[in-house]
Scaffold this motif. Structure first.
Motif, PDB file in Angstrom:
ATOM      1  N   GLU A 129       0.858  -1.188   0.000  1.00  0.00           N
ATOM      2  CA  GLU A 129       0.000   0.000   0.000  1.00  0.00           C
ATOM      3  C   GLU A 129       0.897   1.243   0.000  1.00  0.00           C
ATOM      4  O   GLU A 129       1.823   1.342   0.802  1.00  0.00           O
ATOM      5  N   HIS A 181      -5.939   5.054   4.968  1.00  0.00           N
ATOM      6  CA  HIS A 181      -5.834   6.471   4.574  1.00  0.00           C
ATOM      7  C   HIS A 181      -7.109   6.957   3.868  1.00  0.00           C
ATOM      8  O   HIS A 181      -7.959   6.140   3.479  1.00  0.00           O
ATOM      9  N   SER A 217     -12.150   4.157  -0.339  1.00  0.00           N
ATOM     10  CA  SER A 217     -12.814   3.264   0.619  1.00  0.00           C
ATOM     11  C   SER A 217     -13.001   3.841   2.009  1.00  0.00           C
ATOM     12  O   SER A 217     -13.598   3.192   2.864  1.00  0.00           O
ATOM     13  N   ARG A 276     -20.925   2.396   4.034  1.00  0.00           N
ATOM     14  CA  ARG A 276     -21.225   2.276   2.609  1.00  0.00           C
ATOM     15  C   ARG A 276     -22.511   1.460   2.496  1.00  0.00           C
ATOM     16  O   ARG A 276     -22.680   0.476   3.236  1.00  0.00           O
ATOM     17  N   ILE A 277     -23.350   1.816   1.553  1.00  0.00           N
ATOM     18  CA  ILE A 277     -24.615   1.086   1.380  1.00  0.00           C
ATOM     19  C   ILE A 277     -24.359  -0.331   0.881  1.00  0.00           C
ATOM     20  O   ILE A 277     -23.511  -0.552   0.019  1.00  0.00           O
ATOM     21  N   VAL A 279       4.318   1.080  -5.133  1.00  0.00           N
ATOM     22  CA  VAL A 279       4.883   0.269  -6.207  1.00  0.00           C
ATOM     23  C   VAL A 279       5.332   1.216  -7.307  1.00  0.00           C
ATOM     24  O   VAL A 279       4.537   1.992  -7.850  1.00  0.00           O
ATOM     25  N   CYS A 292     -13.859  12.007  -1.620  1.00  0.00           N
ATOM     26  CA  CYS A 292     -13.542  10.600  -1.876  1.00  0.00           C
ATOM     27  C   CYS A 292     -13.600  10.407  -3.390  1.00  0.00           C
ATOM     28  O   CYS A 292     -14.284  11.174  -4.064  1.00  0.00           O
ATOM     29  N   LYS A 341     -19.734  -2.577  -1.121  1.00  0.00           N
ATOM     30  CA  LYS A 341     -20.594  -3.671  -0.644  1.00  0.00           C
ATOM     31  C   LYS A 341     -20.079  -5.021  -1.130  1.00  0.00           C
ATOM     32  O   LYS A 341     -20.318  -6.039  -0.516  1.00  0.00           O
TER      33      LYS A 341
HETATM   34  C1  LIG Z   1     -18.263   9.114  -1.610  1.00  0.00           C
HETATM   35  C2  LIG Z   1     -18.319   7.658  -1.947  1.00  0.00           C
HETATM   36  C3  LIG Z   1     -19.447   6.930  -1.597  1.00  0.00           C
HETATM   37  C4  LIG Z   1     -19.541   5.590  -1.939  1.00  0.00           C
HETATM   38  N1  LIG Z   1     -20.644   4.899  -1.526  1.00  0.00           N
HETATM   39  C5  LIG Z   1     -20.717   3.568  -1.754  1.00  0.00           C
HETATM   40  C6  LIG Z   1     -21.790   2.824  -1.234  1.00  0.00           C
HETATM   41  O1  LIG Z   1     -22.662   3.372  -0.549  1.00  0.00           O
HETATM   42  N2  LIG Z   1     -21.824   1.494  -1.467  1.00  0.00           N
HETATM   43  C7  LIG Z   1     -20.857   0.858  -2.193  1.00  0.00           C
HETATM   44  O2  LIG Z   1     -20.950  -0.346  -2.381  1.00  0.00           O
HETATM   45  N3  LIG Z   1     -19.810   1.546  -2.697  1.00  0.00           N
HETATM   46  C8  LIG Z   1     -19.714   2.879  -2.501  1.00  0.00           C
HETATM   47  N4  LIG Z   1     -18.659   3.601  -2.980  1.00  0.00           N
HETATM   48  C9  LIG Z   1     -17.679   2.930  -3.835  1.00  0.00           C
HETATM   49  C10 LIG Z   1     -16.677   2.121  -3.061  1.00  0.00           C
HETATM   50  O3  LIG Z   1     -16.295   2.800  -1.903  1.00  0.00           O
HETATM   51  C11 LIG Z   1     -15.489   1.831  -3.971  1.00  0.00           C
HETATM   52  O4  LIG Z   1     -15.948   1.179  -5.149  1.00  0.00           O
HETATM   53  C12 LIG Z   1     -14.475   0.918  -3.273  1.00  0.00           C
HETATM   54  O5  LIG Z   1     -14.132   1.456  -2.024  1.00  0.00           O
HETATM   55  C13 LIG Z   1     -13.246   0.765  -4.163  1.00  0.00           C
HETATM   56  O6  LIG Z   1     -12.190   0.199  -3.425  1.00  0.00           O
HETATM   57  P1  LIG Z   1     -10.770   0.030  -4.078  1.00  0.00           P
HETATM   58  O7  LIG Z   1     -10.025  -0.891  -3.168  1.00  0.00           O
HETATM   59  O8  LIG Z   1     -10.902  -0.317  -5.508  1.00  0.00           O
HETATM   60  O9  LIG Z   1     -10.133   1.483  -4.080  1.00  0.00           O
HETATM   61  P2  LIG Z   1      -9.239   2.228  -2.982  1.00  0.00           P
HETATM   62  O10 LIG Z   1      -9.883   2.163  -1.669  1.00  0.00           O
HETATM   63  O11 LIG Z   1      -8.920   3.574  -3.514  1.00  0.00           O
HETATM   64  O12 LIG Z   1      -7.933   1.350  -2.901  1.00  0.00           O
HETATM   65  C14 LIG Z   1      -6.903   1.408  -3.852  1.00  0.00           C
HETATM   66  C15 LIG Z   1      -5.607   1.403  -3.077  1.00  0.00           C
HETATM   67  O13 LIG Z   1      -4.518   1.170  -3.929  1.00  0.00           O
HETATM   68  C16 LIG Z   1      -3.431   1.930  -3.447  1.00  0.00           C
HETATM   69  N5  LIG Z   1      -2.463   2.090  -4.540  1.00  0.00           N
HETATM   70  C17 LIG Z   1      -2.696   2.598  -5.758  1.00  0.00           C
HETATM   71  N6  LIG Z   1      -1.564   2.605  -6.497  1.00  0.00           N
HETATM   72  C18 LIG Z   1      -0.587   2.089  -5.709  1.00  0.00           C
HETATM   73  C19 LIG Z   1       0.787   1.825  -5.895  1.00  0.00           C
HETATM   74  N7  LIG Z   1       1.426   2.150  -7.043  1.00  0.00           N
HETATM   75  N8  LIG Z   1       1.484   1.261  -4.888  1.00  0.00           N
HETATM   76  C20 LIG Z   1       0.878   0.906  -3.734  1.00  0.00           C
HETATM   77  N9  LIG Z   1      -0.444   1.151  -3.482  1.00  0.00           N
HETATM   78  C21 LIG Z   1      -1.166   1.730  -4.469  1.00  0.00           C
HETATM   79  C22 LIG Z   1      -4.104   3.228  -3.038  1.00  0.00           C
HETATM   80  O14 LIG Z   1      -3.296   4.023  -2.207  1.00  0.00           O
HETATM   81  C23 LIG Z   1      -5.359   2.732  -2.389  1.00  0.00           C
HETATM   82  O15 LIG Z   1      -5.207   2.533  -1.010  1.00  0.00           O
HETATM   83  C24 LIG Z   1     -18.505   4.957  -2.656  1.00  0.00           C
HETATM   84  C25 LIG Z   1     -17.365   5.672  -2.997  1.00  0.00           C
HETATM   85  C26 LIG Z   1     -17.266   7.008  -2.648  1.00  0.00           C
HETATM   86  C27 LIG Z   1     -16.026   7.766  -3.044  1.00  0.00           C
END
Ligand SMILES: Cc1cc2nc3c(=O)[nH]c(=O)nc-3n(C[C@H](O)[C@H](O)[C@H](O)COP(=O)(O)OP(=O)(O)OC[C@H]3O[C@@H](n4cnc5c(N)ncnc54)[C@H](O)[C@@H]3O)c2cc1C
Length: 393
Positions: free
Chosen positions: A33, A39, A44, A49-50, A172, A312, A344
């Motif tokens: 990470e 963070h 996330s 989250r719903i 990375v 976000c 979710k």
């Molecule tokens: C305001 C808001 C409301 C939402 N509401 C809902 C909801 O109600 N219900 C629902 O189901 N979903 C909801 N979502 C969507 C959901 O939160 C996201 O789809 C989900 O959290 C995506 O997770 P992720 O792990 O893909 O992304 P992230 O949480 O962004 O994780 C990606 C991670 O990769 C790391 N990373 C990236 N590049 C590198 C690198 N080169 N080296 C090391 N680490 C790296 C980043 O730092 C980060 O921590 C919402 C999103 C937002 C913004």
């Protein structure tokens, strides 16, 4: 050079889920990470989250069944509750932009119970709604919320308990595929693994670039608003459901949950495009104004001083369907993109990523849900230069 079975790039909601399911299956896992764990710069971070069965296609409803089961497994493994059912209300004016029928039909086809409510019944159950008679809704009793930060931390804790190594502050900075393996540089170290899982959220384009791939993804800066509502009692947990206003703009909200003690409401996909590295964290006054105007009209009791607004990011493919696939030229590398509605599903997507990595071709859960083609990285809309955008909720 340290060797692992699988490296997980990114430990947000989905990557933490992947690290958990991979480690639980016995793989030697390294999670990397770039920032501190938990963070607030990605997608996330927040209290809630719903989660809902109510989706516009049977495939998503079936995937939601898998999602509830995956969270159940995490809860049993950790002893920690992460899903909280409040009931879920999809609500809409008769001429609203998002028809309710596909949601009702999909739930009916998958045997998910729901009720149709007219305006009078909605007002009777939740006195906070000030709605005219042309408004109607669907109520699904299992709708609710996932305690997002808590769930991600639980995935990380359980992944470590199953033997995973999770490193924070380890960006990375290079990836090189060679001879069916992948070598990765992060935080000044080199690591090698048989498989790589990319769960990079808004930074996905950077990670795919190492493999010469480009996918049309729009990153937008969204925000949630916590109101110190004047009628907090009406929005108490256990009394008020999660809800989605099915129109354009679409709004959604939560009952009071978590330590903030305020009502969380916002607009879906109302934010502007940004770059994940240069984005600001300031409030978007246009979103706040639109949400406030909506509340003045339909939920006036929710209004009150803004306790907190948090920004976000969404990472949006043009059709708003997920990407969950292996890379066509690198079957040992998989990727998941959450399309702004994946929290979710974070645990079940983590499980699917573990299947793609450990049981190639690994499409058991995707096939069971009927989503084996819709989430592919080479689907036609992702090949288009200027694809049309449809951001359904
Ligand atoms: C305001 C808001 C409301 C939402 N509401 C809902 C909801 O109600 N219900 C629902 O189901 N979903 C909801 N979502 C969507 C959901 O939160 C996201 O789809 C989900 O959290 C995506 O997770 P992720 O792990 O893909 O992304 P992230 O949480 O962004 O994780 C990606 C991670 O990769 C790391 N990373 C990236 N590049 C590198 C690198 N080169 N080296 C090391 N680490 C790296 C980043 O730092 C980060 O921590 C919402 C999103 C937002 C913004």
């Amino acid at each position: 050079m340290t060797e692992y079975d699988v490296i997980v790039l990114g430990l947000g909601g989905i990557g933490s889920g992947a690290a958990y399911w991979l480690a639980k299956r016995g793989a030697k896992v390294l999670g990397l990470e770039q920032f501190e764990l938990g963070h607030a710069r990605g997608e996330s971070h927040d209290h809630s989250r719903i989660i809902r069965y109510s989706y516009f296609s049977p495939a998503y409803v079936r995937l939601a069944k898998e999602a509830y089961a995956a969270w159940d497994a995490l809860e049993s493994d950790t002893g920690e509750q992460v899903v909280f059912k409040t009931g879920g209300l999809d609500i809409r004016p008769r001429d609203g932009a998002i028809p309710l029928e596909p949601y009702a039909e999909s739930m009916r086809a998958c045997g998910v119970p729901f009720e149709r409510l007219d305006a009078g019944e909605i007002r009777r159950r939740w006195r906070a709604w000030r709605i005219d008679d042309d408004i109607h809704g669907l109520f699904q009793p299992d709708g609710g919320l996932v305690a997002a930060m808590r769930a991600t931390a639980a995935h990380q804790r359980a992944a470590r308990a199953h033997g995973a190594t999770l490193l924070d502050r380890s960006p990375v900075t290079a990836i090189a595929p060679s001879d069916g393996e992948v070598s990765v540089e992060a935080g000044g170290e080199r690591y090698r693994a048989g498989r790589l899982v990319i769960a990079a959220g808004p930074w996905t384009a950077n990670a795919l670039a190492y493999f010469g791939m480009r996918v049309p993804l729009e990153v937008t800066k969204e925000q949630v608003i916590y109101f110190e509502s004047r009628d907090l009692e009406s929005f108490a947990f256990g009394r008020f459901p999660i809800w989605i206003w099915m129109d354009d703009p679409a709004y959604y909200g939560f009952p009071v949950f978590g330590e903030i003690g305020a009502v969380k409401i916002t607009q879906d996909a109302g934010g502007k495009p940004v770059d994940a590295d240069t984005r600001g964290f300031e409030e978007d006054p246009e979103i706040t104004a639109r949400v406030t105007a909506f509340l003045e009209r339909y939920l006036p009791g929710a209004l009150g001083p803004v306790r907190l607004s948090k920004t976000c990011l969404y990472t949006l493919p043009p059709d708003r369907d997920f990407i969950i696939d292996t890379l066509p030229a690198h079957p040992n590398v998989s990727v998941a993109v959450g399309a702004g509605h994946a929290f979710k599903f974070a645990s079940v997507i983590g499980r699917i990523l573990s299947e793609l990595a450990l049981d190639p071709p690994g499409r058991v859960t995707l096939i069971r849900a009927g989503t084996e083609t819709s989430f592919k990285i080479d689907r036609p809309i992702l090949q288009m230069e200027a694809p049309p955008k449809t951001y359904m909720v």
